[in-house]
Design a protein around this motif. Structure first.
Motif, PDB file in Angstrom:
ATOM      1  N   GLY A   1       0.784  -1.233   0.000  1.00  0.00           N
ATOM      2  CA  GLY A   1       0.000   0.000   0.000  1.00  0.00           C
ATOM      3  C   GLY A   1       0.813   1.277   0.000  1.00  0.00           C
ATOM      4  O   GLY A   1       0.247   2.371  -0.059  1.00  0.00           O
ATOM      5  N   VAL A   2       2.144   1.177   0.054  1.00  0.00           N
ATOM      6  CA  VAL A   2       2.995   2.369   0.060  1.00  0.00           C
ATOM      7  C   VAL A   2       3.070   2.957  -1.345  1.00  0.00           C
ATOM      8  O   VAL A   2       3.282   2.240  -2.319  1.00  0.00           O
ATOM      9  CB  VAL A   2       4.418   2.026   0.553  1.00  0.00           C
ATOM     10  N   GLU A   3       2.883   4.247  -1.462  1.00  0.00           N
ATOM     11  CA  GLU A   3       3.022   4.941  -2.741  1.00  0.00           C
ATOM     12  C   GLU A   3       4.252   5.830  -2.696  1.00  0.00           C
ATOM     13  O   GLU A   3       4.382   6.678  -1.815  1.00  0.00           O
ATOM     14  CB  GLU A   3       1.772   5.769  -3.040  1.00  0.00           C
ATOM     15  N   LEU A   4       5.157   5.614  -3.637  1.00  0.00           N
ATOM     16  CA  LEU A   4       6.372   6.414  -3.729  1.00  0.00           C
ATOM     17  C   LEU A   4       6.168   7.503  -4.775  1.00  0.00           C
ATOM     18  O   LEU A   4       5.779   7.213  -5.911  1.00  0.00           O
ATOM     19  CB  LEU A   4       7.567   5.529  -4.116  1.00  0.00           C
ATOM     20  N   ASP A   5       6.426   8.761  -4.394  1.00  0.00           N
ATOM     21  CA  ASP A   5       6.195   9.854  -5.347  1.00  0.00           C
ATOM     22  C   ASP A   5       7.304   9.912  -6.390  1.00  0.00           C
ATOM     23  O   ASP A   5       8.321   9.218  -6.308  1.00  0.00           O
ATOM     24  CB  ASP A   5       6.037  11.189  -4.620  1.00  0.00           C
ATOM     25  N   ASP A   6       7.101  10.766  -7.404  1.00  0.00           N
ATOM     26  CA  ASP A   6       8.057  10.860  -8.508  1.00  0.00           C
ATOM     27  C   ASP A   6       9.442  11.266  -8.016  1.00  0.00           C
ATOM     28  O   ASP A   6      10.456  10.789  -8.541  1.00  0.00           O
ATOM     29  CB  ASP A   6       7.559  11.863  -9.552  1.00  0.00           C
ATOM     30  N   GLY A   7       9.489  12.134  -7.007  1.00  0.00           N
ATOM     31  CA  GLY A   7      10.773  12.571  -6.472  1.00  0.00           C
ATOM     32  C   GLY A   7      11.546  11.426  -5.854  1.00  0.00           C
ATOM     33  O   GLY A   7      12.767  11.323  -6.017  1.00  0.00           O
ATOM     34  N   THR A   8      10.819  10.555  -5.158  1.00  0.00           N
ATOM     35  CA  THR A   8      11.469   9.400  -4.542  1.00  0.00           C
ATOM     36  C   THR A   8      11.981   8.429  -5.596  1.00  0.00           C
ATOM     37  O   THR A   8      13.105   7.916  -5.502  1.00  0.00           O
ATOM     38  CB  THR A   8      10.488   8.681  -3.594  1.00  0.00           C
ATOM     39  N   MET A   9      11.172   8.178  -6.618  1.00  0.00           N
ATOM     40  CA  MET A   9      11.593   7.273  -7.686  1.00  0.00           C
ATOM     41  C   MET A   9      12.831   7.821  -8.398  1.00  0.00           C
ATOM     42  O   MET A   9      13.753   7.066  -8.731  1.00  0.00           O
ATOM     43  CB  MET A   9      10.447   7.055  -8.672  1.00  0.00           C
ATOM     44  N   ALA A  10      12.864   9.123  -8.611  1.00  0.00           N
ATOM     45  CA  ALA A  10      14.023   9.749  -9.257  1.00  0.00           C
ATOM     46  C   ALA A  10      15.256   9.663  -8.359  1.00  0.00           C
ATOM     47  O   ALA A  10      16.374   9.431  -8.841  1.00  0.00           O
ATOM     48  CB  ALA A  10      13.711  11.204  -9.599  1.00  0.00           C
ATOM     49  N   ALA A  11      15.058   9.835  -7.060  1.00  0.00           N
ATOM     50  CA  ALA A  11      16.181   9.758  -6.123  1.00  0.00           C
ATOM     51  C   ALA A  11      16.771   8.350  -6.084  1.00  0.00           C
ATOM     52  O   ALA A  11      17.990   8.178  -5.950  1.00  0.00           O
ATOM     53  CB  ALA A  11      15.721  10.180  -4.725  1.00  0.00           C
ATOM     54  N   ILE A  12      15.932   7.343  -6.224  1.00  0.00           N
ATOM     55  CA  ILE A  12      16.409   5.966  -6.267  1.00  0.00           C
ATOM     56  C   ILE A  12      17.255   5.738  -7.513  1.00  0.00           C
ATOM     57  O   ILE A  12      18.350   5.158  -7.451  1.00  0.00           O
ATOM     58  CB  ILE A  12      15.217   4.990  -6.223  1.00  0.00           C
ATOM     59  N   ASP A  13      16.769   6.219  -8.646  1.00  0.00           N
ATOM     60  CA  ASP A  13      17.536   6.076  -9.889  1.00  0.00           C
ATOM     61  C   ASP A  13      18.878   6.794  -9.791  1.00  0.00           C
ATOM     62  O   ASP A  13      19.907   6.297 -10.262  1.00  0.00           O
ATOM     63  CB  ASP A  13      16.738   6.633 -11.075  1.00  0.00           C
ATOM     64  N   GLU A  14      18.885   7.959  -9.178  1.00  0.00           N
ATOM     65  CA  GLU A  14      20.120   8.725  -9.045  1.00  0.00           C
ATOM     66  C   GLU A  14      21.113   7.999  -8.132  1.00  0.00           C
ATOM     67  O   GLU A  14      22.322   7.957  -8.416  1.00  0.00           O
ATOM     68  CB  GLU A  14      19.820  10.114  -8.497  1.00  0.00           C
ATOM     69  N   ALA A  15      20.618   7.409  -7.048  1.00  0.00           N
ATOM     70  CA  ALA A  15      21.496   6.725  -6.105  1.00  0.00           C
ATOM     71  C   ALA A  15      22.160   5.499  -6.736  1.00  0.00           C
ATOM     72  O   ALA A  15      23.326   5.202  -6.468  1.00  0.00           O
ATOM     73  CB  ALA A  15      20.712   6.312  -4.867  1.00  0.00           C
ATOM     74  N   LEU A  16      21.425   4.800  -7.594  1.00  0.00           N
ATOM     75  CA  LEU A  16      21.941   3.563  -8.170  1.00  0.00           C
ATOM     76  C   LEU A  16      22.637   3.769  -9.513  1.00  0.00           C
ATOM     77  O   LEU A  16      23.413   2.911  -9.955  1.00  0.00           O
ATOM     78  CB  LEU A  16      20.822   2.534  -8.315  1.00  0.00           C
TER      79      LEU A  16
END
Length: 334
Positions: free
Chosen positions: A300-315
């Protein structure tokens, strides 16, 4: 717990599936395995995935015992066929009619049930005509031993061919079970678009990359004692591809992203795969009941666009994306 439809069918499964690969009948004692299953039930998980090959059939038996006494209609029980079982004789593997028919009967006995909700081809069998395989699956469905048919780690071309045969035979091919995580994204280019077109959902395994995405493996350090990376029964072989310092450093960069969202790294990893609309459920395993309770909070957790982008940047470019890595053995292991 949230629930999602599986493919274009009317079957709903829990967003989190409890799976017993590499644990039941192998890594953990049966009483602990039962505690993990009961923790999953307490957390609202209704979907349980196993396979006849896990611990050479023992995992199915452990799961059947652990689910004894539960209302069958409230559960979705999934198992698979393909890999060698038993004494590994010449017909003890693959997707021939003989092996499928014998395997489903054995699985039902071990799981202590009259039917499974989903029966899955654990890999594609290049040595058996696909028509024979799908006809056998259709007969399994018509005999009431399985309600739906799925596959595991089939590529886009194989999914399309399987779906065509299924449609001709009047059965539903509704799922694929691939590996998928922040670090393993090989299904995104071809498998997911094809699946969306065909009405097939993904039930993904290893969403936390065999434990690497928990953050417990540190760059330059020895793996923690008792961790999967030290398990010589199979776990160490599966995880070693991720145990590079550059990957482990990337995982450490995810820590502030998880904290900002009030999640553990493992919860972030599971929530991440569930952001993909084609993913119906993420499979989690456990060697302790507390792991189930903790990881199920990703539902049920929703990750916003900023979080998804931050994940891509980290990896960065650490994630594997080559679609050619979705593959089955060219010949059966026997």
């Amino acid at each position: 717990m949230e629930f999602r439809y599986l493919g274009d069918s009317g079957l709903k499964i829990s967003e989190i599936t409890y799976g017993n690969w590499l644990t039941h009948g192998s890594q953990v004692e049966n009483d602990v395995a039962t505690q993990c299953v009961h923790a999953a039930l307490d957390a609202g998980i209704s979907t349980f995935d196993t396979a006849d090959v896990y611990a050479n059939t023992a995992a199915e038996s452990v799961l059947g015992d652990a689910l004894a006494g539960q209302r069958r209609e409230s559960l979705e029980i999934l198992t698979k066929v393909y890999w060698p079982t038993g004494p590994r004789g010449h017909n003890d593997s693959g997707l021939s009619r003989k092996h499928i028919m014998e395997s489903i009967s054995g699985s039902l006995k071990r799981l202590k049930t009259d039917y499974v909700d989903l029966y899955q081809a654990h890999r594609f069998d290049y040595e058996t005509p696909l028509e024979e395989t799908m006809q056998a699956f259709a007969d399994v469905v018509r005999q009431g031993k399985a309600l739906y048919i799925g596959v595991s780690e089939w590529n886009a071309e194989q999914l399309r061919a399987g779906a065509d045969f299924a449609a001709e035979l009047g059965i539903s091919l509704i799922s694929n079970q691939p590996q998928y995580s922040m670090l393993w994204r090989v299904i995104e280019e071809e498998v997911i678009p094809t699946s969306e077109e065909l009405g097939i959902s993904q039930i993904v395994f290893s969403p936390i990359a065999q434990g690497v995405l928990t953050g417990k493996y540190q760059p330059g350090a020895e793996p923690p004692a008792g961790s999967r990376a030290t398990d010589e029964k199979g776990g160490a072989d599966m995880i070693k591809r991720f145990l590079r310092d550059d990957v482990l450093q990337g995982v450490q960069r995810l820590q502030p992203v998880a904290e900002k969202n009030g999640l553990t790294l493992a919860q972030l990893a599971v929530a991440w795969v569930l952001q993909n609309d084609n993913v119906a459920s993420a499979i989690i395993g456990a060697s302790r009941p507390e792991q189930v309770t903790e990881n199920v909070r990703a539902a049920g957790v929703e990750l916003d666009d900023g979080t998804m982008a931050a994940i891509d940047e980290a990896l960065g470019d650490l994630a594997e994306r080559n679609p050619r890595l979705t593959q089955s053995p060219s010949s059966r292991v026997s």
